[in-house]
Design a protein around this motif. Structure first.
Motif, short mmCIF file in Angstrom:
data_model
loop_
_atom_site.label_atom_id
_atom_site.label_comp_id
_atom_site.label_asym_id
_atom_site.label_seq_id
_atom_site.Cartn_x
_atom_site.Cartn_y
_atom_site.Cartn_z
N MET A 288 49.69 8.35 -26.59
CA MET A 288 48.85 9.50 -26.21
C MET A 288 47.52 9.42 -26.97
SD MET A 288 49.82 11.96 -23.98
CE MET A 288 48.77 13.31 -24.48
N ALA B 80 44.65 10.36 -25.46
CA ALA B 80 43.75 11.35 -24.88
C ALA B 80 43.44 12.49 -25.85
CB ALA B 80 44.38 11.93 -23.61
N VAL C 144 43.16 15.83 -25.60
CA VAL C 144 43.49 16.92 -24.67
C VAL C 144 42.86 18.22 -25.21
CG1 VAL C 144 45.39 18.12 -23.52
CG2 VAL C 144 45.71 15.77 -24.31
N ALA C 145 42.23 18.98 -24.32
CA ALA C 145 41.65 20.26 -24.76
C ALA C 145 42.76 21.13 -25.32
CB ALA C 145 40.99 20.95 -23.58
N ASP C 146 42.46 21.82 -26.43
CA ASP C 146 43.50 22.66 -27.04
C ASP C 146 43.55 24.04 -26.41
OD1 ASP C 146 44.41 20.76 -28.98
OD2 ASP C 146 42.45 20.98 -29.92
N THR D 271 46.56 25.33 -24.47
CA THR D 271 47.10 24.43 -23.43
C THR D 271 48.48 23.96 -23.89
OG1 THR D 271 46.05 22.59 -24.55
CG2 THR D 271 44.84 23.56 -22.68
N PRO D 272 49.31 23.50 -22.98
CA PRO D 272 50.63 23.00 -23.41
C PRO D 272 50.45 21.73 -24.24
CG PRO D 272 50.23 22.51 -21.09
CD PRO D 272 49.10 23.37 -21.54
N ASP D 273 51.27 21.56 -25.27
CA ASP D 273 51.23 20.31 -26.03
C ASP D 273 52.06 19.28 -25.27
OD1 ASP D 273 50.45 19.23 -28.92
OD2 ASP D 273 52.30 18.30 -28.22
N ILE D 274 51.37 18.28 -24.76
CA ILE D 274 52.01 17.33 -23.83
C ILE D 274 53.11 16.54 -24.54
CG2 ILE D 274 51.63 15.40 -22.25
CD1 ILE D 274 48.75 16.49 -21.88
N LEU D 275 52.81 16.08 -25.75
CA LEU D 275 53.81 15.29 -26.49
C LEU D 275 55.09 16.10 -26.71
CD1 LEU D 275 51.57 13.41 -29.06
CD2 LEU D 275 53.13 12.34 -27.45
N GLY E 96 51.30 8.94 -31.14
CA GLY E 96 50.23 9.92 -30.99
C GLY E 96 48.99 9.53 -31.77
N PHE E 97 47.93 10.25 -31.53
CA PHE E 97 46.67 10.06 -32.27
C PHE E 97 46.34 11.38 -32.97
CE2 PHE E 97 44.11 6.18 -31.49
CZ PHE E 97 45.08 5.46 -30.83
N LYS F 196 51.61 16.28 -38.07
CA LYS F 196 51.71 16.18 -36.59
C LYS F 196 52.80 15.21 -36.18
CE LYS F 196 47.00 17.31 -35.72
NZ LYS F 196 45.67 16.90 -35.36
N LYS G 28 55.62 16.76 -33.88
CA LYS G 28 55.72 16.27 -32.50
C LYS G 28 56.81 15.21 -32.37
CE LYS G 28 50.86 17.37 -31.79
NZ LYS G 28 49.84 17.44 -30.77
O1 C5P Z 1 47.57 18.56 -32.27
P1 C5P Z 1 46.54 17.54 -31.94
O2 C5P Z 1 45.79 17.84 -30.69
O3 C5P Z 1 45.60 17.22 -33.04
O4 C5P Z 1 47.41 16.23 -31.71
C1 C5P Z 1 46.85 15.06 -31.24
C2 C5P Z 1 47.88 14.27 -30.48
O5 C5P Z 1 48.60 15.14 -29.60
C3 C5P Z 1 47.23 13.25 -29.58
O6 C5P Z 1 48.11 12.16 -29.44
C4 C5P Z 1 47.05 14.01 -28.29
O7 C5P Z 1 46.94 13.14 -27.19
C5 C5P Z 1 48.30 14.85 -28.25
N1 C5P Z 1 48.12 16.14 -27.58
C6 C5P Z 1 49.00 16.52 -26.59
N2 C5P Z 1 48.83 17.70 -25.95
C7 C5P Z 1 47.85 18.56 -26.30
C8 C5P Z 1 46.96 18.20 -27.33
C9 C5P Z 1 47.13 16.98 -27.95
O8 C5P Z 1 49.92 15.76 -26.29
N3 C5P Z 1 47.71 19.71 -25.66
#
Ligand code: C5P
Length: 399
Positions: A271, A273, A275-277, A303-307, A325-326, A340, A344
């Motif tokens: 992951m 990307a 992603v907008a928080d 936004t939903p945390d995709i991971l 993750g990044f 994180k 995650k």
């Molecule tokens: O919590 P944070 O956004 O800093 O975490 C970064 C990692 O979580 C990245 O790998 C990013 O792609 C992933 N991420 C996610 N869903 C989100 C925000 C970030 O999976 N809504």
């Protein structure tokens, strides 16, 4: 050099003064028991005679498309395990980038499915010329490989970047490509890249500075290492890489849906990307007038945390993909990244130091530390995102 034995290597020699140094590489390839076939451009024959390369490769040199085994270029291209072009001149890079095929070498390269490694050597001004840089970028995006030249004394008497690398560096690059081509064979890797866009109204949106370069570099490197790659990308300026299944998304919600449908099929999920928080609580279908209020309060929702969602979906499954993750931060980088990784439930996190020059969004370089599940850390010096992508994948392969 065991990986070179019995491998079919085509060496394309071009018209630069380093052609004489390429003779040494051909000799070493022969000694390593590679089956080596040399193609010389007409300009190359001005610098070194074909006889030199015939003696070193123990095979006839090909040069005249209409005279020397006219259709052999097709067979040669199909049979090759690798084509190395050395020295790769400004001219050959331009020709291949623009699809010209008017001699033996340029008629062989477009036919092959084997990796093609360019070893550029030229005057610094040529190497740093924006036309060359654009052609090189174009070819890299198409999967062609480049070995960076060295800096030092040039044939012109000047100093700068553009020196032909050492024989050892070239042989090592060839060997690495041959070995790593199968590193992820039979594996499916899912990579996400770029920013997301959260709409406020038909014109306005919330996004971030992510360029997608790190994620695209990872996707391309994974492809070069033999993986089947799916790239889920937010809006970027980058061209869709060849040989990769690309899924374009816009918002975090769309990215989540795409990732949730692809992740269960993947062996590795990376992951990258940004992603907008948060996203606007409400999206308006009409453009809001700026005449309304001096101060506008915009309500945002997380936004939903995709991971986390992927982990939820795959809970209880025996076969789960490796999750990477990044974490991009400006302070307390390693502690935050470690947090994180735990929260995650990741196998590895790439901690990205945004506060340092040459790291993070938009630029071509990055500075990262890998953190593993067991707490082990591995820092990397500043390097291009392309090289870093390979380093990260080599570490992932070890897991
Ligand atoms: O919590 P944070 O956004 O800093 O975490 C970064 C990692 O979580 C990245 O790998 C990013 O792609 C992933 N991420 C996610 N869903 C989100 C925000 C970030 O999976 N809504």
């Amino acid at each position: 050099m065991a990986a070179l034995a019995n491998r079919r290597i085509v060496a394309g020699i071009c018209g630069g003064i380093a052609a004489y140094k390429a003779a040494g590489v051909v000799s070493k390839l022969y000694q390593a028991q590679a089956n080596i076939r040399v193609i010389m451009t007409h300009a190359a024959c001005q610098f070194v005679t074909p006889l030199t390369f015939e003696a070193l490769s123990h095979q006839r040199v090909l040069s005249h498309l209409f005279r020397d085994e006219p259709l052999a270029h097709v067979e040669l291209a199909h049979e090759a395990d690798l084509i190395v072009v050395m020295p790769a001149t400004y001219d050959i890079i331009g020709k291949v980038a623009y699809g010209l095929a008017d001699d033996y070498l340029t008629a062989t390269i477009p036919v092959t499915k084997a990796p093609v490694l360019f070893v550029p050597a030229m005057e610094s001004q040529m190497y740093e010329n924006p036309i060359f840089e654009e052609n090189k970028r174009k070819l890299e995006a198409l999967g062609y490989r480049f070995l960076e030249p060295e800096s030092g004394n040039l044939a012109s008497g000047r100093k700068g970047i553009g020196r032909f690398p050492s024989e050892e560096a070239i042989l090592q690059a060839i060997e690495e490509i041959l070995v790593e081509r199968t590193l992820f064979q039979g594996r499916k890797i899912l990579v996400t890249a770029g920013p997301t866009r959260e709409r406020i109204d038909p014109m306005r949106l919330i996004t971030n500075r992510s360029s997608g370069k790190m994620g695209y570099a990872l996707a391309e490197a994974a492809r070069d290492f033999g993986a089947k790659v799916v790239l889920i990308s937010g809006p970027t300026q980058l061209a869709a890489p060849v040989g990769i299944e690309c899924i374009d998304v816009e918002s975090a919600e769309e990215m989540k849906d795409a990732v949730l449908s692809q992740a269960p099929l993947a062996d590795i999920v990376i992951m990258t990307a940004a992603v907008a928080d948060w996203r606007p609580l409400k999206t308006s279908s009409i453009k809001e007038s700026k005449l309304a209020d001096e101060i506008l309060n915009l309500a945002l929702r997380r936004t939903p945390d995709i991971l986390t969602e992927v982990a939820k979906k795959l809970k209880g499954r025996k076969q789960k993909p490796l999750m990477i993750g990044f974490a991009a931060e400006t302070g307390d980088l390693l502690e935050k990244a470690q947090g994180k990784l735990k929260r995650k439930n990741l196998d590895m996190i790439v901690a990205n130091d945004l506060s340092q020059e040459g790291a993070g969004a938009e630029v071509d370089t990055n500075i990262v530390t890998l953190i593993y599940k067991n707490g082990k850390r591995k820092p990397f010096p500043k390097m291009t995102k392309r090289l870093l992508a390979k380093e990260i994948l080599r570490e992932i392969a070890k897991i």
